[in-house]
Motif scaffolding. Structure first.
Motif, PDB file in Angstrom:
ATOM      1  N   LEU A   1       4.494   2.478   3.242  1.00  0.00           N
ATOM      2  CA  LEU A   1       3.523   2.362   4.337  1.00  0.00           C
ATOM      3  C   LEU A   1       4.183   1.859   5.612  1.00  0.00           C
ATOM      4  O   LEU A   1       3.793   2.256   6.712  1.00  0.00           O
ATOM      5  CB  LEU A   1       2.369   1.436   3.946  1.00  0.00           C
ATOM      6  CG  LEU A   1       1.414   1.988   2.897  1.00  0.00           C
ATOM      7  CD1 LEU A   1       0.322   0.983   2.587  1.00  0.00           C
ATOM      8  CD2 LEU A   1       0.813   3.307   3.365  1.00  0.00           C
ATOM      9  N   GLU A   2       5.168   1.021   5.473  1.00  0.00           N
ATOM     10  CA  GLU A   2       5.882   0.539   6.650  1.00  0.00           C
ATOM     11  C   GLU A   2       6.563   1.695   7.379  1.00  0.00           C
ATOM     12  O   GLU A   2       6.609   1.727   8.599  1.00  0.00           O
ATOM     13  CB  GLU A   2       6.913  -0.505   6.214  1.00  0.00           C
ATOM     14  CG  GLU A   2       7.655  -1.147   7.369  1.00  0.00           C
ATOM     15  CD  GLU A   2       8.679  -2.144   6.892  1.00  0.00           C
ATOM     16  OE1 GLU A   2       8.752  -3.217   7.501  1.00  0.00           O
ATOM     17  OE2 GLU A   2       9.416  -1.842   5.918  1.00  0.00           O
TER      18      GLU A   2
ATOM     19  N   GLU B   1       2.924   4.629   8.370  1.00  0.00           N
ATOM     20  CA  GLU B   1       1.562   4.104   8.369  1.00  0.00           C
ATOM     21  C   GLU B   1       0.560   5.206   8.695  1.00  0.00           C
ATOM     22  O   GLU B   1       0.856   6.146   9.417  1.00  0.00           O
ATOM     23  CB  GLU B   1       1.442   2.970   9.396  1.00  0.00           C
ATOM     24  CG  GLU B   1       2.125   1.716   8.929  1.00  0.00           C
ATOM     25  CD  GLU B   1       1.700   0.525   9.732  1.00  0.00           C
ATOM     26  OE1 GLU B   1       0.835  -0.220   9.246  1.00  0.00           O
ATOM     27  OE2 GLU B   1       2.224   0.373  10.839  1.00  0.00           O
ATOM     28  N   GLY B   2      -0.612   5.064   8.126  1.00  0.00           N
ATOM     29  CA  GLY B   2      -1.671   6.024   8.356  1.00  0.00           C
ATOM     30  C   GLY B   2      -1.653   7.197   7.391  1.00  0.00           C
ATOM     31  O   GLY B   2      -2.466   8.106   7.508  1.00  0.00           O
TER      32      GLY B   2
ATOM     33  N   ILE C   1      -2.762  -4.583   2.875  1.00  0.00           N
ATOM     34  CA  ILE C   1      -3.033  -3.256   3.441  1.00  0.00           C
ATOM     35  C   ILE C   1      -4.515  -3.138   3.739  1.00  0.00           C
ATOM     36  O   ILE C   1      -5.339  -3.918   3.250  1.00  0.00           O
ATOM     37  CB  ILE C   1      -2.606  -2.100   2.503  1.00  0.00           C
ATOM     38  CG1 ILE C   1      -3.480  -2.039   1.258  1.00  0.00           C
ATOM     39  CG2 ILE C   1      -1.132  -2.193   2.142  1.00  0.00           C
ATOM     40  CD1 ILE C   1      -3.323  -0.747   0.460  1.00  0.00           C
TER      41      ILE C   1
ATOM     42  N   ARG D   1      -7.573   0.136   4.393  1.00  0.00           N
ATOM     43  CA  ARG D   1      -7.868   1.563   4.291  1.00  0.00           C
ATOM     44  C   ARG D   1      -8.916   1.894   5.342  1.00  0.00           C
ATOM     45  O   ARG D   1      -9.852   1.128   5.542  1.00  0.00           O
ATOM     46  CB  ARG D   1      -8.431   1.914   2.919  1.00  0.00           C
ATOM     47  CG  ARG D   1      -7.545   1.533   1.772  1.00  0.00           C
ATOM     48  CD  ARG D   1      -8.237   1.858   0.473  1.00  0.00           C
ATOM     49  NE  ARG D   1      -7.715   1.030  -0.603  1.00  0.00           N
ATOM     50  CZ  ARG D   1      -7.755   1.358  -1.873  1.00  0.00           C
ATOM     51  NH1 ARG D   1      -8.319   2.478  -2.246  1.00  0.00           N
ATOM     52  NH2 ARG D   1      -7.263   0.570  -2.793  1.00  0.00           N
ATOM     53  N   GLU D   2      -8.735   3.048   5.956  1.00  0.00           N
ATOM     54  CA  GLU D   2      -9.705   3.519   6.937  1.00  0.00           C
ATOM     55  C   GLU D   2     -10.002   4.988   6.659  1.00  0.00           C
ATOM     56  O   GLU D   2      -9.121   5.716   6.203  1.00  0.00           O
ATOM     57  CB  GLU D   2      -9.147   3.408   8.355  1.00  0.00           C
ATOM     58  CG  GLU D   2      -8.900   2.008   8.818  1.00  0.00           C
ATOM     59  CD  GLU D   2      -8.301   1.965  10.225  1.00  0.00           C
ATOM     60  OE1 GLU D   2      -8.096   3.035  10.839  1.00  0.00           O
ATOM     61  OE2 GLU D   2      -8.035   0.854  10.692  1.00  0.00           O
TER      62      GLU D   2
ATOM     63  N   GLN E   1      -6.922   6.743   5.239  1.00  0.00           N
ATOM     64  CA  GLN E   1      -5.606   6.429   5.776  1.00  0.00           C
ATOM     65  C   GLN E   1      -5.278   4.995   5.394  1.00  0.00           C
ATOM     66  O   GLN E   1      -6.155   4.139   5.333  1.00  0.00           O
ATOM     67  CB  GLN E   1      -5.599   6.559   7.298  1.00  0.00           C
ATOM     68  CG  GLN E   1      -5.769   7.981   7.775  1.00  0.00           C
ATOM     69  CD  GLN E   1      -5.796   8.041   9.286  1.00  0.00           C
ATOM     70  OE1 GLN E   1      -6.496   7.287   9.929  1.00  0.00           O
ATOM     71  NE2 GLN E   1      -5.028   8.963   9.834  1.00  0.00           N
TER      72      GLN E   1
ATOM     73  N   TRP F   1      -2.896   1.493   5.995  1.00  0.00           N
ATOM     74  CA  TRP F   1      -2.168   0.766   7.029  1.00  0.00           C
ATOM     75  C   TRP F   1      -1.731  -0.595   6.499  1.00  0.00           C
ATOM     76  O   TRP F   1      -2.464  -1.231   5.740  1.00  0.00           O
ATOM     77  CB  TRP F   1      -3.066   0.523   8.249  1.00  0.00           C
ATOM     78  CG  TRP F   1      -3.649   1.779   8.797  1.00  0.00           C
ATOM     79  CD1 TRP F   1      -4.820   2.379   8.427  1.00  0.00           C
ATOM     80  CD2 TRP F   1      -3.092   2.602   9.822  1.00  0.00           C
ATOM     81  NE1 TRP F   1      -5.015   3.527   9.155  1.00  0.00           N
ATOM     82  CE2 TRP F   1      -3.969   3.680  10.019  1.00  0.00           C
ATOM     83  CE3 TRP F   1      -1.927   2.523  10.580  1.00  0.00           C
ATOM     84  CZ2 TRP F   1      -3.719   4.677  10.958  1.00  0.00           C
ATOM     85  CZ3 TRP F   1      -1.690   3.519  11.517  1.00  0.00           C
ATOM     86  CH2 TRP F   1      -2.576   4.577  11.693  1.00  0.00           C
TER      87      TRP F   1
ATOM     88  N   THR G   1      -1.297  -4.504   7.041  1.00  0.00           N
ATOM     89  CA  THR G   1      -1.919  -5.533   7.874  1.00  0.00           C
ATOM     90  C   THR G   1      -0.816  -6.446   8.412  1.00  0.00           C
ATOM     91  O   THR G   1       0.347  -6.365   7.982  1.00  0.00           O
ATOM     92  CB  THR G   1      -2.906  -6.384   7.054  1.00  0.00           C
ATOM     93  OG1 THR G   1      -2.159  -7.061   6.027  1.00  0.00           O
ATOM     94  CG2 THR G   1      -4.016  -5.539   6.440  1.00  0.00           C
TER      95      THR G   1
END
Length: 169
Positions: A53-54, A57-58, A88, A90-91, A101, A103, A105
């Protein structure tokens, strides 16, 4: 020309053997300083998710599963645990309401920064025992290895790191 290829392959095998020995040394070092470089409260699988994720991201759960080599249900459970830790979020994707997606935090970023700092501290004394020219060669060799691994795909690529000049001083 065939001789050059054979010599090159032998050099690659020698370098791979040396890299395996370094990995074994690192495993021993991590074991010796386990309390200082522990990944707790994150498992190794969860750490791979954080690294992925780093770098990207997304990304969606599906893409994340491809990157880390896990099934969607497994990735979803890993993300559940990481979200519960606050690492993390989620969106819903703006392009598809059925897709999420992922991301990191600020807490997730701080965790990775802290882990890297602790690992670098554990390595510093050993690297400090090397000559300046050996440290420079190590830094250059590791950069070349990282570039070659990055060419293998996104699962092995790492984000830009802070300046490593202190290793070669």
């Amino acid at each position: 020309m065939g001789r050059d290829i054979a010599a090159s392959e032998e050099e690659s095998h020698e370098a791979a053997r040396a890299a395996c020995e370094v990995v074994e040394l690192l495993e021993s070092l991590w074991e010796q300083v386990r309390g200082d470089v522990s990944t707790a409260p994150v498992s190794v699988s969860q750490l791979r998710v954080l690294y992925a994720l780093e770098r990207a991201e997304g990304i969606s759960l599906r893409i994340l599963g491809e990157v880390v080599g896990a099934t969607p249900p497994s990735v979803s459970r890993l993300c559940d645990r990481l979200q519960a830790l606050g690492f993390i979020e989620r969106e819903t994707s703006p392009s598809s309401r059925r897709e999420l997606q992922l991301w990191l935090t600020a807490t997730g970023r701080r965790y990775l920064e802290d882990l890297r700092s602790r690992r670098e501290a554990a390595l510093s004394s050993t690297i400090g025992n090397m000559t300046p020219s050996a440290r420079t060669a190590l830094t250059q060799g590791l950069a070349a290895f990282q570039a070659a691994a990055g060419a293998a795909g996104p699962a092995t690529q790492r984000p830009a790191r802070r300046d490593r000049d202190s290793w070669s001083a």
